[in-house]
Design an enzyme around this catalytic site. Structure first.
Site, PDB file in Angstrom:
ATOM      1  N   GLU A 125       7.550 -11.648   4.851  1.00  0.00           N
ATOM      2  CA  GLU A 125       8.488 -11.322   3.767  1.00  0.00           C
ATOM      3  C   GLU A 125       8.387  -9.847   3.403  1.00  0.00           C
ATOM      4  O   GLU A 125       7.315  -9.253   3.416  1.00  0.00           O
ATOM      5  CB  GLU A 125       8.121 -12.189   2.559  1.00  0.00           C
ATOM      6  CG  GLU A 125       8.904 -11.940   1.304  1.00  0.00           C
ATOM      7  CD  GLU A 125       8.334 -12.706   0.123  1.00  0.00           C
ATOM      8  OE1 GLU A 125       8.986 -12.677  -0.938  1.00  0.00           O
ATOM      9  OE2 GLU A 125       7.271 -13.327   0.254  1.00  0.00           O
ATOM     10  N   PHE A 126       9.498  -9.265   3.064  1.00  0.00           N
ATOM     11  CA  PHE A 126       9.557  -7.882   2.612  1.00  0.00           C
ATOM     12  C   PHE A 126       9.764  -7.863   1.099  1.00  0.00           C
ATOM     13  O   PHE A 126      10.768  -8.388   0.598  1.00  0.00           O
ATOM     14  CB  PHE A 126      10.711  -7.154   3.313  1.00  0.00           C
ATOM     15  CG  PHE A 126      10.726  -5.673   3.090  1.00  0.00           C
ATOM     16  CD1 PHE A 126      10.157  -4.810   4.003  1.00  0.00           C
ATOM     17  CD2 PHE A 126      11.323  -5.145   1.953  1.00  0.00           C
ATOM     18  CE1 PHE A 126      10.174  -3.436   3.799  1.00  0.00           C
ATOM     19  CE2 PHE A 126      11.348  -3.782   1.742  1.00  0.00           C
ATOM     20  CZ  PHE A 126      10.772  -2.925   2.666  1.00  0.00           C
ATOM     21  N   ILE A 127       8.815  -7.326   0.384  1.00  0.00           N
ATOM     22  CA  ILE A 127       8.865  -7.277  -1.078  1.00  0.00           C
ATOM     23  C   ILE A 127       9.114  -5.837  -1.514  1.00  0.00           C
ATOM     24  O   ILE A 127       8.376  -4.936  -1.122  1.00  0.00           O
ATOM     25  CB  ILE A 127       7.551  -7.790  -1.699  1.00  0.00           C
ATOM     26  CG1 ILE A 127       7.284  -9.229  -1.296  1.00  0.00           C
ATOM     27  CG2 ILE A 127       7.598  -7.665  -3.224  1.00  0.00           C
ATOM     28  CD1 ILE A 127       5.921  -9.743  -1.708  1.00  0.00           C
ATOM     29  N   ASP A 230     -10.404  -7.502   0.333  1.00  0.00           N
ATOM     30  CA  ASP A 230     -10.336  -6.054   0.582  1.00  0.00           C
ATOM     31  C   ASP A 230      -9.455  -5.422  -0.488  1.00  0.00           C
ATOM     32  O   ASP A 230      -8.474  -4.743  -0.203  1.00  0.00           O
ATOM     33  CB  ASP A 230      -9.766  -5.796   1.978  1.00  0.00           C
ATOM     34  CG  ASP A 230      -9.909  -4.336   2.416  1.00  0.00           C
ATOM     35  OD1 ASP A 230     -10.672  -3.599   1.775  1.00  0.00           O
ATOM     36  OD2 ASP A 230      -9.240  -3.946   3.395  1.00  0.00           O
TER      37      ASP A 230
END
Length: 326
Positions: A125-127, A230
């Site tokens: 997904e591109f947020i 991380d």
């Protein structure tokens, strides 16, 4: 891990249901792979009919990152021309685990596979990121909710080994947290330092510490919580609505306090910790263990980037040896 950066994503909507399993390409010979498996997936399972543009979107020292614009929305794609799919499979499983807690925002993973000319890719997904990292108080609350929701009945570890930066991270299931952290976090990094630099000093002193960790955990009930693994400033952002987003994980189930091991470059403030501890109460001895969890990441930076991080790691080890009188 500080050397990697990540860029924004365009939302497909908050917390869409995950497929029953993340799609992983079967291991096939390069002769039978699609010439462009990324495009193939987007134009089939990704429900797009055409790709309108492909734009590089930053990246880091390990992977290349691109935004694929389509008539079905945008996708975020990372590729690595020299490492096989196992690295991205570990990332996808971590993203999926965080996503499924329905707490803090994390990109939804869609597809991992091999590239026909060597290397691998992950589609997710591109947020679209907002203009700031968001509200620290909200971030602390959401992170604590993920730790509270993400539990494991298998103990400490993860279903697969993954990477912290480009360093292998061993996640063999272990019933005892002190044993897990000593062997698979500190011990692994100390052995790397010995093999890579011949650093017998840090190896020997570090092993003395490994054998004497128990007093730092007296009166503490350590439960296996899902950790990002991380969490530094480059892996923290907010979406266009100001909701916190975390990405590029090195997930495993561990002591929730270990999540703060990168706090020396994460910028956590008082409002973050206050909100966090309202959901996950602070345990006895928290301050005494803070540097212990930083040590893992200082050792990893020493192994990845060289001697500039050695003095910080060795100083932490020596301070604990004095504190514990061993």
């Amino acid at each position: 891990m500080m050397a990697t950066t990540h860029v924004g994503f365009l939302s497909f909507g908050s917390f869409l249901p995950l497929p029953s399993r993340i799609s992983f390409s079967k291991r096939r010979t390069f002769a039978t792979l699609s010439d462009d498996p990324i495009r193939e997936w987007i134009l089939s399972e990704g429900k797009a009919t055409h790709i309108t543009k492909i734009c590089p979107v930053g990246g880091g020292c390990i992977n290349l990152a691109s935004r694929y614009g389509t008539d079905a929305g945008s996708f975020f794609v990372k590729t690595n021309r020299s490492i096989g799919p196992s690295m991205f499979e570990g990332e996808a499983l971590g993203l999926g685990a965080m996503y499924e807690t329905r707490t803090i925002r994390a990109p939804r993973p869609f597809k991992v596979g091999a590239l026909p000319t060597g290397g691998s890719y992950i589609i997710m997904e591109f947020i679209e990121f907002g203009s700031s990292r968001g509200n620290q108080s909200v971030f602390g609350k959401k992170l604590a909710e993920m730790h509270k929701a993400g539990k494991s009945s298998k103990g400490f570890g993860f279903d697969v080994d993954n990477t912290i930066g480009s360093t292998p991270q061993i996640n063999k299931w272990t019933s005892n947290w002190i044993e897990f952290y000593a062997e698979h976090r500190l011990g692994y990094q100390l052995k790397l330092a010995l093999d890579q630099y011949g650093d017998s000093t840090i190896y020997q002193r570090g092993h003395r510490l490994m054998k004497n960790l128990a007093p730092l955990f007296e009166g503490v009930n350590v439960e296996p919580c899902l950790l990002h693994g991380d969490l530094w400033s480059g892996n923290i952002s907010s979406d266009k609505n100001g909701e916190p987003v975390i990405l590029d994980p090195a997930c495993y189930y561990g002591h929730n306090e270990a999540e703060f091991g990168m706090s020396w470059c994460a910028g956590f403030g008082g409002s973050f910790y206050n909100s966090y501890f309202e959901v996950m109460p602070k345990q006895p001895g928290f301050e005494k263990r803070r540097d212990l969890y930083m040590l893992y990441h200082y050792l990893n930076h020493y192994n990845l980037f060289g001697s500039g991080y050695r003095s910080s790691a060795l100083s932490i080890i020596d301070d604990y040896l004095r504190m514990l009188k061993v």
